[in-house]
Design a protein around this motif. Structure first.
Motif, PDB file in Angstrom:
ATOM      1  N   MET A  28       8.785  -7.691  -1.440  1.00  0.00           N
ATOM      2  CA  MET A  28       9.714  -6.859  -2.192  1.00  0.00           C
ATOM      3  C   MET A  28      10.979  -7.643  -2.554  1.00  0.00           C
ATOM      4  N   GLU A  29      11.426  -8.505  -1.645  1.00  0.00           N
ATOM      5  CA  GLU A  29      12.591  -9.338  -1.928  1.00  0.00           C
ATOM      6  C   GLU A  29      12.320 -10.291  -3.085  1.00  0.00           C
ATOM      7  N   GLN A  30      11.078 -10.714  -3.224  1.00  0.00           N
ATOM      8  CA  GLN A  30      10.694 -11.643  -4.279  1.00  0.00           C
ATOM      9  C   GLN A  30      10.498 -10.953  -5.629  1.00  0.00           C
ATOM     10  N   GLY A  31      10.633  -9.636  -5.682  1.00  0.00           N
ATOM     11  CA  GLY A  31      10.565  -8.925  -6.940  1.00  0.00           C
ATOM     12  C   GLY A  31       9.251  -8.214  -7.208  1.00  0.00           C
ATOM     13  N   TYR A  32       8.320  -8.205  -6.239  1.00  0.00           N
ATOM     14  CA  TYR A  32       7.057  -7.510  -6.454  1.00  0.00           C
ATOM     15  C   TYR A  32       7.292  -6.002  -6.443  1.00  0.00           C
ATOM     16  N   SER A  33       6.476  -5.283  -7.189  1.00  0.00           N
ATOM     17  CA  SER A  33       6.552  -3.831  -7.177  1.00  0.00           C
ATOM     18  C   SER A  33       5.944  -3.292  -5.883  1.00  0.00           C
ATOM     19  N   THR A  34       6.205  -2.017  -5.603  1.00  0.00           N
ATOM     20  CA  THR A  34       5.656  -1.399  -4.393  1.00  0.00           C
ATOM     21  C   THR A  34       4.138  -1.437  -4.406  1.00  0.00           C
ATOM     22  N   ARG A  35       3.536  -1.124  -5.528  1.00  0.00           N
ATOM     23  CA  ARG A  35       2.073  -1.088  -5.617  1.00  0.00           C
ATOM     24  C   ARG A  35       1.464  -2.476  -5.421  1.00  0.00           C
ATOM     25  N   GLU A  36       2.078  -3.508  -6.065  1.00  0.00           N
ATOM     26  CA  GLU A  36       1.534  -4.854  -5.964  1.00  0.00           C
ATOM     27  C   GLU A  36       1.688  -5.412  -4.555  1.00  0.00           C
ATOM     28  N   ALA A  37       2.844  -5.155  -3.912  1.00  0.00           N
ATOM     29  CA  ALA A  37       3.043  -5.631  -2.550  1.00  0.00           C
ATOM     30  C   ALA A  37       2.064  -4.974  -1.584  1.00  0.00           C
ATOM     31  N   ALA A  38       1.822  -3.676  -1.754  1.00  0.00           N
ATOM     32  CA  ALA A  38       0.862  -2.983  -0.881  1.00  0.00           C
ATOM     33  C   ALA A  38      -0.543  -3.517  -1.079  1.00  0.00           C
ATOM     34  N   ARG A  39      -0.895  -3.866  -2.318  1.00  0.00           N
ATOM     35  CA  ARG A  39      -2.231  -4.405  -2.558  1.00  0.00           C
ATOM     36  C   ARG A  39      -2.408  -5.767  -1.908  1.00  0.00           C
ATOM     37  N   ILE A  40      -1.399  -6.616  -1.984  1.00  0.00           N
ATOM     38  CA  ILE A  40      -1.497  -7.951  -1.396  1.00  0.00           C
ATOM     39  C   ILE A  40      -1.592  -7.878   0.121  1.00  0.00           C
ATOM     40  N   ILE A  41      -0.760  -7.026   0.718  1.00  0.00           N
ATOM     41  CA  ILE A  41      -0.744  -6.935   2.179  1.00  0.00           C
ATOM     42  C   ILE A  41      -1.998  -6.247   2.699  1.00  0.00           C
ATOM     43  N   GLY A  42      -2.526  -5.333   1.929  1.00  0.00           N
ATOM     44  CA  GLY A  42      -3.703  -4.601   2.349  1.00  0.00           C
ATOM     45  C   GLY A  42      -3.388  -3.306   3.057  1.00  0.00           C
ATOM     46  N   ILE A  43      -2.351  -2.598   2.565  1.00  0.00           N
ATOM     47  CA  ILE A  43      -1.973  -1.319   3.147  1.00  0.00           C
ATOM     48  C   ILE A  43      -2.058  -0.258   2.069  1.00  0.00           C
ATOM     49  N   ASN A  44      -2.048   0.971   2.508  1.00  0.00           N
ATOM     50  CA  ASN A  44      -2.045   2.084   1.577  1.00  0.00           C
ATOM     51  C   ASN A  44      -0.696   2.162   0.862  1.00  0.00           C
ATOM     52  N   LEU A  45      -0.739   2.566  -0.407  1.00  0.00           N
ATOM     53  CA  LEU A  45       0.498   2.654  -1.182  1.00  0.00           C
ATOM     54  C   LEU A  45       1.482   3.616  -0.543  1.00  0.00           C
ATOM     55  N   ARG A  46       0.992   4.702   0.020  1.00  0.00           N
ATOM     56  CA  ARG A  46       1.880   5.670   0.658  1.00  0.00           C
ATOM     57  C   ARG A  46       2.564   5.068   1.870  1.00  0.00           C
ATOM     58  N   THR A  47       1.853   4.188   2.598  1.00  0.00           N
ATOM     59  CA  THR A  47       2.461   3.526   3.746  1.00  0.00           C
ATOM     60  C   THR A  47       3.619   2.636   3.301  1.00  0.00           C
ATOM     61  N   GLY A  48       3.399   1.886   2.212  1.00  0.00           N
ATOM     62  CA  GLY A  48       4.477   1.041   1.702  1.00  0.00           C
ATOM     63  C   GLY A  48       5.686   1.842   1.274  1.00  0.00           C
ATOM     64  N   LYS A  49       5.459   2.977   0.644  1.00  0.00           N
ATOM     65  CA  LYS A  49       6.582   3.809   0.217  1.00  0.00           C
ATOM     66  C   LYS A  49       7.338   4.366   1.415  1.00  0.00           C
ATOM     67  N   LYS A  50       6.610   4.706   2.507  1.00  0.00           N
ATOM     68  CA  LYS A  50       7.284   5.195   3.712  1.00  0.00           C
ATOM     69  C   LYS A  50       8.133   4.088   4.329  1.00  0.00           C
ATOM     70  N   TRP A  51       7.599   2.869   4.349  1.00  0.00           N
ATOM     71  CA  TRP A  51       8.390   1.763   4.882  1.00  0.00           C
ATOM     72  C   TRP A  51       9.658   1.544   4.053  1.00  0.00           C
ATOM     73  N   ARG A  52       9.512   1.643   2.759  1.00  0.00           N
ATOM     74  CA  ARG A  52      10.641   1.358   1.891  1.00  0.00           C
ATOM     75  C   ARG A  52      11.639   2.506   1.854  1.00  0.00           C
ATOM     76  N   ASN A  53      11.142   3.739   1.712  1.00  0.00           N
ATOM     77  CA  ASN A  53      12.014   4.893   1.479  1.00  0.00           C
ATOM     78  C   ASN A  53      12.295   5.718   2.722  1.00  0.00           C
TER      79      ASN A  53
END
Length: 422
Positions: A28-53
């Motif tokens: 996320m610091e490197q400028g990736y979107s929430t969806r793209e970062a979640a896809r690379i890491i291999g987590i659910n998009l909702r999990t990434g949003k919970k971590w962020r928000n």
């Protein structure tokens, strides 16, 4: 990232994804979107949003979880609460401050509360939310900090080439007219008149001043500042002018007794006069400006500017125009008009005097005298200028468009008056 991304992306149950979470925020610091970062890491998009928000509605009996951001180098479950942002280092909002704003906006905090927590002005926070919020597919807007930060960074691209530097035709037009001693405001109006359908050729006068004065731009030649009315190479703040010494003239008729028709400039024929003085006060040129048309006449004073020399030169000059265009003359309380009564007897033109230290009562004449200093600098000998040269200078000024005349020239206005009278 110092861990291996999972190829098989299945639910992990209650497992704590510490390393994945750290890598997620790094992306996320490197400028990736929430969806793209979640896809690379291999987590659910909702999990990434919970971590962020954060998770503010976890369910009955559970406490809200604020948004988190891992401390650099710390591989544990501890995280930093975004409600205590680090101290700011510049006047621009940092990414962590935008994250704090997003958290508090979701918590329905007021703009003033957020500003107080960040140590910023409320208008800064309000403007940030308004400028960088994002329209949502189902309607409405949402403030997303990483999206807002990327937008702000794109807008801050510097240095930018100014409008004058981008167009050689515009630059040449401005430089040519500055050489002719046109003011920046006159040049701007001429551009709009000559190129009405070309917005790339339209600028405001402040753009021209900045191209001349602001260091590092280099869009106009620096030496063109000498063609400006002030002739200054640098801008400087205004200061109070020294008050003039009161030298009363006998039998003065004050400006308060001047006909009312002269004040509103509706009736032509009312003039304002003064002298511009040369080196050591030994030479001078008389200036006469008609209040309605701003038409200028210069008075040659080869025999000095004593009271009688001034009277004789003025009486000779007024004969160049029809008598109906000479209804009155307004002057300051200078001793050169001590023979004003004999001037009135010879020309039938009444003379009115301004109040002491009140140059605004002859505003048109004072403004014109400032323009004339480009041609006749202070500290120079004015006796070297022949009558032909004075006539050429007056003709050049009378051919300049004036904003107060609806961008007509004084010569055009006077020609209309003469045509009407004939």
């Amino acid at each position: 990232m110092d861990f291996e991304i999972r190829d098989e992306r299945k639910p992990q149950g209650p497992r704590r994804l510490v390393a994945e979470r750290a890598a997620y925020f790094q992306l996320m610091e490197q400028g990736y979107s929430t969806r793209e970062a979640a896809r690379i890491i291999g987590i659910n998009l909702r999990t990434g949003k919970k971590w962020r928000n954060g998770h503010h509605s976890p369910g009955k009996g559970k406490k809200p979880v604020p948004s988190i951001y891992p401390v650099p180098g710390q591989q544990s479950e501890e995280a930093v609460d975004r409600r205590e942002p680090a101290s700011r280092a510049s006047r621009y909002l940092r990414e962590e401050e935008r994250i704090h704003i997003a958290d508090r906006v979701r918590e329905k905090a007021s703009v003033r509360q957020i500003a107080a927590e960040l140590g910023r002005s409320p208008s800064t926070v309000s403007r940030e939310i308004r400028r960088n919020r994002r329209p949502m597919p189902k309607g409405g807007f949402a403030y997303q900090p990483f999206h807002a930060h990327r937008r702000a960074e794109r807008r801050r691209g510097r240095p930018k080439v100014g409008k004058i530097g981008q167009c050689s035709e515009l630059r040449d037009f401005i430089q040519d007219h500055l050489t002719m001693r046109w003011s920046p405001e006159q040049i701007c109006q001429a551009l709009r008149t000559r190129f009405p359908d070309r917005p790339e050729m339209h600028v405001v006068h402040e753009t021209i001043y900045q191209a001349l004065y602001v260091q590092g731009r280099g869009e106009l030649r620096r030496e063109l500042t000498r063609a400006l009315r002030t002739g200054r190479a640098m801008r400087r703040p205004r200061r109070h002018a020294d008050r003039r010494i009161n030298r009363p003239v006998k039998n003065m008729v004050m400006i308060s007794e001047r006909p009312a028709e002269a004040s509103d400039r509706a009736v032509p024929g009312h003039w304002e006069g003064d002298l511009i003085i040369g080196r050591n006060g030994k030479s001078a040129i008389g200036t006469l400006v008609e209040r309605s048309t701003r038409y200028l006449m210069l008075v040659h004073l080869p025999d000095g500017h004593t009271a009688y020399a001034t009277r004789n030169a003025l009486a000779s000059t007024v004969q160049a125009l029809p008598h109906h265009l000479w209804r009155s003359l307004t002057w300051d309380q200078g001793s050169e008009m001590a023979a004003h009564r004999s001037f009135t007897v010879a020309t039938d033109i009444p003379v009115y005097f301004c109040d002491p230290a009140s140059p605004w009562q002859r505003g048109s004449n004072e403004n014109t005298n400032g323009l004339l200093r480009q041609y006749f600098p202070k500290g120079t000998d004015l006796t070297t200028h022949a009558p032909e040269h004075l006539a050429a200078v007056a003709a050049e000024l009378n051919s300049r468009p004036r904003k107060t005349l609806g961008w007509e020239t004084p010569a055009e206005r006077l020609a209309k008056l003469l045509a009407t009278a004939s």
